[in-house]
Design an enzyme around this catalytic site. Structure first.
Site, PDB file in Angstrom:
ATOM      1  N   CYS A 165      32.894  47.379  32.427  1.00 12.34           N
ATOM      2  CA  CYS A 165      34.345  47.330  31.922  1.00 12.34           C
ATOM      3  C   CYS A 165      34.590  47.363  30.574  1.00 12.34           C
ATOM      4  CB  CYS A 165      34.708  45.888  32.614  1.00 12.34           C
ATOM      5  SG  CYS A 165      36.681  45.981  32.800  1.00 12.34           S
TER       6      CYS A 165
ATOM      7  N   HIS B 262      32.733  46.006  38.698  1.00 10.57           N
ATOM      8  CA  HIS B 262      32.091  44.970  38.191  1.00 10.57           C
ATOM      9  C   HIS B 262      30.841  44.641  39.248  1.00 10.57           C
ATOM     10  CE1 HIS B 262      34.459  43.486  34.713  1.00 10.57           C
ATOM     11  NE2 HIS B 262      35.347  44.403  35.379  1.00 10.57           N
TER      12      HIS B 262
ATOM     13  N   GLU C 295      28.406  42.495  38.881  1.00 15.32           N
ATOM     14  CA  GLU C 295      27.939  40.990  38.657  1.00 15.32           C
ATOM     15  C   GLU C 295      29.074  40.022  39.491  1.00 15.32           C
ATOM     16  OE1 GLU C 295      29.924  42.743  36.555  1.00 15.32           O
ATOM     17  OE2 GLU C 295      31.486  41.520  35.453  1.00 15.32           O
TER      18      GLU C 295
END
Lengths: 257, 100
Positions: free
Chosen positions: A103, A224, A226
């Site tokens: 990002c 994302h 994560e």
């Protein structure tokens, strides 16, 4: 690609090398803690790095996390590119150290010219936050070996400036060299906004969600991973975890070889 | 003292949805006959000391490396004489060259 497995210590469990992955915190980073957690879940050691420090310590790889940096007041990533830590990250990345930009981290990598192209505001001008289907296009980078080419995964997408653009020549080069790593997949238009470039959720050209450099050690993507590493939270899936197990494998196999 | 203006515009081939949104609002507001709008950024730099070739060269470098992202944007550097400055010239502008 070349990586330098500087990790020689072991963590005591099955003699596995202790792989240290740095996570940079810029003023405004939001996802640094989630990224550290994802690295820990994958079995590596997260190392917090501070934007004002030139030193990367003894890390084997670096993640530039999502969120914001220096307010993104000029353009997303344009100021952080000149931070002390980025001077060293650029240097080490050019020497082959694996770097992942998520990002805002992807935006920083394009502004730092480690990756070609640029990020602009979403075509529909709205913030977007949803689970996003992606197709893995390149499972050969330092960060994607635990995926398979053609695999479809779901990970969260949340951004304002997610429209990937580059000139036609650059786009053709990325495609020809297999450097489009992820593409937005699915035809669902659940954003509720007018259709964008070939149904990519933010107007990214050729539905590009992530790319890599020519050597494959530097990868950037808007969604994302994560946030998709623990079945209890987020998408309820762990489709993002292979990013972090891939980089671990890169070093474990590098050390074993 | 002089003012140097750096105008930054998206390259013509880059889609500008902000400009499009402005253009779409115009008929509603009673402005007819405007077929396209593109939105850019203008930086006004107040420069201490003379704006000589060396100062302009540094500002062009600043524009190229920081104020604009030349992957997607063009920039233009102009020197503006400020009203009330010695000589009191009418606000003339000198174009100092455009990015490729």
């Amino acid at each position: 690609m070349t990586v330098r497995p500087s990790a020689t210590a072991t963590d005591g469990s099955a003699g596995r090398p202790n792989v240290r992955i740095g996570v940079v915190t810029f003023p405004g980073s939001l996802d640094d803690r989630d990224t550290q957690r994802a690295i820990r879940l994958a079995g590596a050691e997260p190392v917090p790095l501070w934007h004002k420090d030139r030193s990367l310590g003894q890390v084997d790889a670096v993640v530039l996390p999502g969120g914001f940096s220096y307010g993104d007041y000029l353009r997303a990533g344009s100021i952080s590119r000149f931070s002390p830590v980025m001077g060293t990250v650029v240097e080490r990345a050019r020497e082959g150290m694996p770097v992942l930009g998520i990002c805002n981290g992807f935006q920083v990598l394009t502004e730092a010219h480690l990756l070609p192209g640029a990020m602009l505001g979403n075509e529909h001008l709205h913030f977007i936050c949803r689970d996003q289907k992606l197709r893995v296009e390149n499972a050969g980078t330092a960060w994607t070996t635990d995926y398979e080419a053609g695999q479809e995964i779901h990970i969260p997408l949340k951004n304002m400036d997610g429209r990937y653009v580059a000139d036609e020549r650059t786009l053709d080069m990325l495609e020809a060299e297999g450097r489009v790593v992820f593409r937005y997949a699915g035809d669902d238009d659940s954003t509720g906004y007018p259709p964008t470039e070939q149904a990519s959720p933010n107007g990214s050209l050729r539905r590009i969600a992530g790319i890599c450099n020519a050597e494959g050690n530097v990868v950037g993507l808007m969604p994302h991973p994560e946030h998709a590493t623990d079945p209890l939270v987020g998408t309820g899936r762990t489709d993002g975890l292979p990013f972090f197990t891939s980089i671990l494998r890169t070093f474990v196999e590098g050390a074993a070889a | 003292m002089a003012r140097v203006v750096v105008d930054v515009m998206l390259k013509p081939e880059i889609l500008d949805p902000q400009g499009q949104a402005v253009q779409r609002a115009l008929p509603r507001l009673g402005f007819e006959g405007i077929s396209d709008v593109r939105q850019g950024k203008r930086f006004e730099l107040e420069v201490d000391g003379p704006v000589d070739d060396a100062a302009l060269a540094r500002i062009r470098e600043l524009a190229e490396s920081f104020l604009a992202n030349t992957v997607i944007e063009n920039f233009d550097v102009k020197v503006e004489d400020l009203p009330g400055a010695p000589g009191d010239a009418p606000a003339a502008t000198v174009t100092a060259g455009e990015a490729k």
